[in-house]
Design an enzyme around this catalytic site. Structure first.
Site, mmCIF file in Angstrom:
data_model
loop_
_atom_site.group_PDB
_atom_site.id
_atom_site.type_symbol
_atom_site.label_atom_id
_atom_site.label_comp_id
_atom_site.label_asym_id
_atom_site.label_seq_id
_atom_site.Cartn_x
_atom_site.Cartn_y
_atom_site.Cartn_z
ATOM 1 N N ASP A 25 0.856 -1.186 0.000
ATOM 2 C CA ASP A 25 0.000 0.000 0.000
ATOM 3 C C ASP A 25 0.897 1.243 0.000
ATOM 4 O O ASP A 25 1.865 1.303 0.752
ATOM 5 C CB ASP A 25 -0.873 -0.041 1.261
ATOM 6 C CG ASP A 25 -1.765 1.185 1.396
ATOM 7 O OD1 ASP A 25 -1.993 1.852 0.361
ATOM 8 O OD2 ASP A 25 -2.232 1.459 2.527
ATOM 9 N N ASN A 27 -0.618 4.533 -0.020
ATOM 10 C CA ASN A 27 -1.316 5.751 0.418
ATOM 11 C C ASN A 27 -2.055 5.597 1.757
ATOM 12 O O ASN A 27 -2.888 6.428 2.100
ATOM 13 C CB ASN A 27 -2.293 6.226 -0.674
ATOM 14 C CG ASN A 27 -3.355 5.175 -0.976
ATOM 15 O OD1 ASN A 27 -3.370 4.117 -0.348
ATOM 16 N ND2 ASN A 27 -4.228 5.471 -1.910
ATOM 17 N N ASP A 29 -4.368 3.558 2.833
ATOM 18 C CA ASP A 29 -5.781 3.161 2.962
ATOM 19 C C ASP A 29 -5.928 1.681 3.320
ATOM 20 O O ASP A 29 -7.046 1.150 3.368
ATOM 21 C CB ASP A 29 -6.587 3.503 1.679
ATOM 22 C CG ASP A 29 -6.107 2.718 0.471
ATOM 23 O OD1 ASP A 29 -5.164 1.901 0.599
ATOM 24 O OD2 ASP A 29 -6.672 2.912 -0.631
ATOM 25 N N ASP A 33 -1.675 -1.096 -3.902
ATOM 26 C CA ASP A 33 -1.967 -0.320 -5.114
ATOM 27 C C ASP A 33 -0.786 -0.359 -6.085
ATOM 28 O O ASP A 33 0.250 -0.955 -5.797
ATOM 29 C CB ASP A 33 -2.336 1.121 -4.737
ATOM 30 C CG ASP A 33 -1.362 1.706 -3.732
ATOM 31 O OD1 ASP A 33 -0.145 1.537 -3.939
ATOM 32 O OD2 ASP A 33 -1.812 2.316 -2.735
ATOM 33 N N ASP A 102 -4.534 -9.807 -15.735
ATOM 34 C CA ASP A 102 -5.616 -10.754 -15.570
ATOM 35 C C ASP A 102 -6.755 -10.287 -16.474
ATOM 36 O O ASP A 102 -7.180 -9.133 -16.391
ATOM 37 C CB ASP A 102 -6.073 -10.721 -14.102
ATOM 38 C CG ASP A 102 -6.484 -12.077 -13.584
ATOM 39 O OD1 ASP A 102 -7.307 -12.712 -14.247
ATOM 40 O OD2 ASP A 102 -5.994 -12.470 -12.515
ATOM 41 N N GLU A 267 -6.590 -20.051 -17.230
ATOM 42 C CA GLU A 267 -6.897 -20.677 -15.945
ATOM 43 C C GLU A 267 -7.883 -21.810 -16.217
ATOM 44 O O GLU A 267 -9.020 -21.555 -16.643
ATOM 45 C CB GLU A 267 -7.535 -19.679 -14.964
ATOM 46 C CG GLU A 267 -7.731 -20.318 -13.599
ATOM 47 C CD GLU A 267 -8.870 -19.757 -12.758
ATOM 48 O OE1 GLU A 267 -8.892 -19.997 -11.552
ATOM 49 O OE2 GLU A 267 -9.761 -19.080 -13.325
ATOM 50 N N ASP A 329 -6.631 -18.366 -4.841
ATOM 51 C CA ASP A 329 -7.857 -19.144 -4.609
ATOM 52 C C ASP A 329 -7.608 -20.382 -3.748
ATOM 53 O O ASP A 329 -8.564 -21.104 -3.421
ATOM 54 C CB ASP A 329 -8.439 -19.623 -5.953
ATOM 55 C CG ASP A 329 -8.919 -18.470 -6.805
ATOM 56 O OD1 ASP A 329 -9.380 -17.458 -6.247
ATOM 57 O OD2 ASP A 329 -8.825 -18.577 -8.052
HETATM 58 C C1 NOJ Z 1 -11.141 -17.430 -10.817
HETATM 59 C C2 NOJ Z 1 -10.419 -16.426 -9.962
HETATM 60 O O1 NOJ Z 1 -9.097 -16.852 -9.771
HETATM 61 C C3 NOJ Z 1 -11.204 -16.296 -8.685
HETATM 62 O O2 NOJ Z 1 -10.515 -15.537 -7.726
HETATM 63 C C4 NOJ Z 1 -12.537 -15.698 -9.002
HETATM 64 O O3 NOJ Z 1 -13.316 -15.649 -7.838
HETATM 65 C C5 NOJ Z 1 -13.266 -16.510 -10.064
HETATM 66 N N1 NOJ Z 1 -12.426 -16.894 -11.145
HETATM 67 C C6 NOJ Z 1 -14.395 -15.731 -10.639
HETATM 68 O O4 NOJ Z 1 -13.890 -14.719 -11.458
#
Ligand code: NOJ
Length: 533
Positions: A25, A27, A29, A33, A102, A267, A329
């Protein structure tokens, strides 16, 4: 064997994933960023990674922390501005590194202007940009498809009296990729960022992007266990991995290939025989369909080694392998295999053939941080509170030093830090030869220097109990990797004729420099890398 110059950066290099909310971070908050990332690029250069992939930084209501995008061509004010982004890309390139964005093409936010239009009336020109359908006669959902985040995948729209489909949250409606206008709009998004100089995309949930045209019901999953997410009750045979996806991916590849040396990563959570199809006909699909098996398989030498062989054997001609050890995830590697074994896991990731992807913080052995129930932020955790599925524990702030909030922020961090951050941090580990960070740095450097390690061939040697051994080689050099995947000692019985050499890198640096001429006794959680004579 091919010469090194024929390989591209995304083949010989390593990828480092940054979860921007949690990296640095600038700033106060409490949320990371772009300026924060810029201020830490020297660290990444020092560490020795090639490319940085950043999770979504676009405007978003943050229902799914940026994976619900309301504008594909701008930056969320929390993260900065387009000027900050231009500076980031410049600074990354200045260090001879690459930047991967992404891309989330499967769904938008329900606040995206496309969806606001689409839901405004049944005859709006953008109606068909999303997946709308009438209810069944009894008023129920058009199919039994479930949302990954719990509950039905269909949401009823009172105003226009139809359901729309969302594979994730109801705030993340799925786009209709059968519509050519949707395709063109997303290809324009890709060009917007490619024109800015980004080096590629990690494409979110690539295998979800097209659904069965006939909207058939998914079959039930006989192996479902109650602790699993409710989504697992069905086999997503008709809502994911449809044959038409490959045409879409090849179009995305074409957009990418119009620019020099860019990469398209998908992915995709699928078994090997389905995954490899995403390389496309004549390798005109994704350059790297992410291989998550180091995450999804049990940490077992036999299972891993048979997977490696299956994967190596299944790769299409010219298809480049890749390996992922962690992401935002999944539980962190240190929490999955334990602190002691985590170095061995890092060694496996960085010595296998194929592009490795590391997750921020794994290089210092960050563990999953328990988040008290009233502090849970992740919608997956909130929607299924009894199942322990929150992803927050693996998304906590990067631990930089022993100062307040580990040097991550001067404000209140959006997720808490662990009690031991004063010990487990970059500053504390940087000068310590025995630390996880020093280990990662040394192996990244060696991998970079040695063609045998970054592009060399793979040859299995032995899998015996908890021991996994393999060779990486070019014509001029051979390395033997010996890993003990358990906490107990084991012996690697050498065929001394074949395997004489010197340990050049080990999970315990004391081992390095020793010559190997007889059987090797490995301690628990030990890995060694031998340069063969
Ligand atoms: C895969 C992403 O890695 C995950 O973080 C996200 O919640 C889902 N796709 C939905 O976009």
């Amino acid at each position: 064997m091919k010469q090194e110059q024929q390989y591209l950066w995304w083949q010989s290099g390593t990828i480092y994933q940054i979860y921007p909310r949690s990296f640095q971070d600038s700033n106060g908050d409490g949320i990371g960023d772009l300026q924060g990332i810029i201020s830490r690029l020297d660290y990444l250069e020092w560490l020795g990674v090639t490319a940085v992939w950043i999770s979504p930084i676009y405007p978003s209501p943050m229902a799914d922390f940026g994976y619900d995008i309301s504008d594909y061509c701008d930056i969320h004010p929390l993260f900065g501005t387009l000027d900050d982004f231009d500076q980031l890309i410049q600074e990354v390139h200045k260090r001879d590194m690459k930047l991967i964005l992404d891309l989330v093409p499967n769904h938008t936010s329900d606040q995206h202007p496309w969806f606001l239009e689409s839901r405004s009336s049944k005859n709006n020109p953008k109606r068909d940009w999303y997946i709308w359908h009438d209810a069944k006669e009894d008023g129920s959902e058009p199919t039994n498809w479930l949302s990954v985040f719990g509950g039905s995948g269909w949401e009823w729209d009172e105003k226009t009296q139809q359901y729309y489909y969302h594979a994730f949250l109801k705030e993340q409606p799925d786009l209709n990729w059968r519509n050519p206008e949707v395709q063109q709009a997303m290809f324009d998004v890709m060009r917007f960022w490619l024109d800015k100089g980004v080096d590629g995309f990690r494409v979110d949930v690539m295998w979800h992007m097209i659904k069965d045209e006939k909207l058939r019901d998914n079959p039930s999953n006989p192996d479902y266990k109650p602790h699993q997410a409710t989504y697992e009750q069905l086999i997503p045979a008709y809502s994911t991995d449809q044959p038409e996806i490959h045409d879409i991916v090849s179009k995305m590849r074409k957009v990418t290939d119009a620019y020099k040396a860019r990469v398209l990563i998908g992915e995709i959570y699928l078994p090997v025989h389905r995954l490899i199809i995403y390389y496309g006909t004549n390798n005109k699909g994704a350059h790297l369909p992410f291989n998550f098996s180091l995450i999804t398989l049990d940490w077992d030498a036999h299972k891993l080694s048979s997977h490696i062989s299956e994967y190596e054997g299944a790769l299409p001609e010219g298809g480049w392998p890749n390996w992922v050890i962690g992401n935002h995830d999944q539980p962190r590697i240190t929490s999955r295999v334990g602190q002691a074994q985590a170095k061995v896991a890092g060694m496996l990731l960085l010595t296998l053939r194929g592009t490795p992807t590391l997750y921020y913080g794994d290089e210092i052995g960050m563990r999953d941080v328990p988040i008290p129930p009233d502090k849970v932020q992740d919608p997956q955790g909130l929607n299924m509170p009894d199942k322990d599925l929150s992803r927050d524990p693996a998304r906590t702030p990067m631990q930089w030093d022993s100062s307040n909030n580990a040097g991550f922020t001067t404000g209140e961090p959006w997720l808490p830090l662990p009690y031991n951050f004063q010990r487990i941090n970059v500053e504390a580990q940087r000068e310590d030869t025995y630390s996880m960070l020093s280990f990662y740095r040394r192996i990244l450097q060696l991998r970079k220097q040695e063609p045998a390690l970054h592009i060399g061939d793979y040859e299995p040697v032995v899998t015996n109990g908890s021991l996994l051994a393999f060779i990486r080689k070019t014509e001029s050099k051979k390395y033997l990797v010996v890993l003990n995947l358990s906490h107990k000692p084991c012996i690697f019985r050498l065929n001394t004729q074949e395997y004489k050499g010197t340990i050049v890198l080990a999970t315990s640096p004391e081992r390095e420099g020793k010559t190997i001429e007889a059987n090797i006794s490995l301690y628990g959680d030990e890995g060694i890398l031998i340069e063969l004579d």
